[in-house]
Design a protein around this motif. Structure first.
Motif, PDB file in Angstrom:
ATOM      1  N   GLU A  81       0.862  -1.176   0.000  1.00 53.48           N
ATOM      2  CA  GLU A  81       0.000   0.000   0.000  1.00 53.48           C
ATOM      3  C   GLU A  81       0.897   1.224   0.000  1.00 53.48           C
ATOM      4  O   GLU A  81       1.856   1.294   0.768  1.00 53.48           O
ATOM      5  N   PHE A  82       0.580   2.184  -0.889  1.00 49.84           N
ATOM      6  CA  PHE A  82       1.403   3.374  -1.075  1.00 49.84           C
ATOM      7  C   PHE A  82       0.733   4.608  -0.516  1.00 49.84           C
ATOM      8  O   PHE A  82      -0.484   4.725  -0.531  1.00 49.84           O
ATOM      9  N   ASP A  83       1.573   5.539  -0.093  1.00 49.22           N
ATOM     10  CA  ASP A  83       1.095   6.859   0.294  1.00 49.22           C
ATOM     11  C   ASP A  83       2.183   7.855  -0.103  1.00 49.22           C
ATOM     12  O   ASP A  83       3.366   7.617   0.116  1.00 49.22           O
ATOM     13  N   GLY A  84       1.762   8.939  -0.685  1.00 50.43           N
ATOM     14  CA  GLY A  84       2.686   9.969  -1.173  1.00 50.43           C
ATOM     15  C   GLY A  84       1.931  10.756  -2.216  1.00 50.43           C
ATOM     16  O   GLY A  84       0.756  11.055  -2.030  1.00 50.43           O
ATOM     17  N   PHE A  85       2.554  11.032  -3.348  1.00 51.65           N
ATOM     18  CA  PHE A  85       1.835  11.723  -4.415  1.00 51.65           C
ATOM     19  C   PHE A  85       0.777  10.816  -5.036  1.00 51.65           C
ATOM     20  O   PHE A  85      -0.142  11.277  -5.698  1.00 51.65           O
ATOM     21  N   PHE A  86       0.882   9.480  -4.819  1.00 49.69           N
ATOM     22  CA  PHE A  86      -0.153   8.495  -5.128  1.00 49.69           C
ATOM     23  C   PHE A  86      -0.634   7.932  -3.793  1.00 49.69           C
ATOM     24  O   PHE A  86       0.151   7.811  -2.857  1.00 49.69           O
ATOM     25  N   LYS A  87      -1.877   7.519  -3.741  1.00 46.91           N
ATOM     26  CA  LYS A  87      -2.381   6.700  -2.635  1.00 46.91           C
ATOM     27  C   LYS A  87      -3.002   5.492  -3.295  1.00 46.91           C
ATOM     28  O   LYS A  87      -3.838   5.640  -4.185  1.00 46.91           O
ATOM     29  N   PHE A 109      -4.878   3.218  -7.747  1.00 45.07           N
ATOM     30  CA  PHE A 109      -4.423   4.395  -7.017  1.00 45.07           C
ATOM     31  C   PHE A 109      -5.340   5.587  -7.233  1.00 45.07           C
ATOM     32  O   PHE A 109      -6.140   5.631  -8.169  1.00 45.07           O
ATOM     33  N   GLU A 110      -5.190   6.532  -6.346  1.00 47.09           N
ATOM     34  CA  GLU A 110      -5.811   7.838  -6.456  1.00 47.09           C
ATOM     35  C   GLU A 110      -4.688   8.854  -6.321  1.00 47.09           C
ATOM     36  O   GLU A 110      -3.671   8.572  -5.674  1.00 47.09           O
ATOM     37  N   ILE A 111      -4.867  10.018  -6.910  1.00 45.18           N
ATOM     38  CA  ILE A 111      -3.893  11.100  -6.771  1.00 45.18           C
ATOM     39  C   ILE A 111      -4.611  12.247  -6.060  1.00 45.18           C
ATOM     40  O   ILE A 111      -5.472  12.890  -6.655  1.00 45.18           O
ATOM     41  N   PRO A 112      -4.287  12.443  -4.773  1.00 43.06           N
ATOM     42  CA  PRO A 112      -5.029  13.426  -3.976  1.00 43.06           C
ATOM     43  C   PRO A 112      -4.919  14.869  -4.472  1.00 43.06           C
ATOM     44  O   PRO A 112      -5.872  15.626  -4.357  1.00 43.06           O
ATOM     45  N   ASN A 113      -3.778  15.239  -5.032  1.00 41.14           N
ATOM     46  CA  ASN A 113      -3.577  16.610  -5.482  1.00 41.14           C
ATOM     47  C   ASN A 113      -4.115  16.757  -6.913  1.00 41.14           C
ATOM     48  O   ASN A 113      -3.604  16.125  -7.840  1.00 41.14           O
TER      49      ASN A 113
END
Length: 152
Positions: A81-87, A109-113
């Motif tokens: 599981e990733f967190d950063g510029f991708f989640k 993934f989702e890209i929060p920004n």
């Protein structure tokens, strides 16, 4: 924020234990990962649930980083599981078959920004899909080479 899913698979003429080792052994992983990507363990390298690592994109000065943690682990299956510029999650599943192993890689993934998401959609989405295909080809080559070496 909508979830994006890229899923690809490849038939590998090697046992699922060899294919899995290529995904979980850091030295073997660095043979097939994109050369601009570096995986760095946080603490001691492991693929047990809860193990942490960083995936760093080698872009001078900014070096974007994804923090990852192993959230699922079974024989033949690992999910980071990733967190950063991708989640999101990067799922690798080895399915044994008579010819060897079908390896399935699912990156969701989702890209929060929104600005980064817009840039990704316009400039990096196709590159990412193509990179996944290339990684699977490199992983296939590494796994078949290891399998040939160990079985001869």
């Amino acid at each position: 924020m909508e979830k994006t899913v890229f899923e690809q698979s490849v038939q590998i003429n090697a046992s699922s234990t060899i294919v899995e080792r290529c995904i979980t052994d850091l030295d073997l992983m660095h043979r097939w990962l994109n050369p601009v990507l570096r995986c760095q363990p946080v603490g001691e390298w492991s693929t047990k649930i809860g193990s942490r690592s960083r995936f760093i994109i080698k872009i001078p000065v900014i070096e974007p980083t994804l923090k990852s943690v192993v959230v699922e682990r079974e024989p033949g299956l690992i999910v980071w599981e990733f967190d950063g510029f991708f989640k999101g999650r990067d799922r690798w599943e080895c399915q044994p078959n008579p010819k060897g192993t079908q390896l399935i890689n699912r990156f969701e993934f989702e890209i929060p920004n929104p600005l980064i998401g817009w840039g990704f959609d316009r400039f990096a989405a196709n590159w990412t899909k193509n990179d996944m295909k290339a990684q699977l080809k490199r992983l296939k080559r590494v796994a078949e080479e290891v399998y040939q070496t160990e079985c001869s």
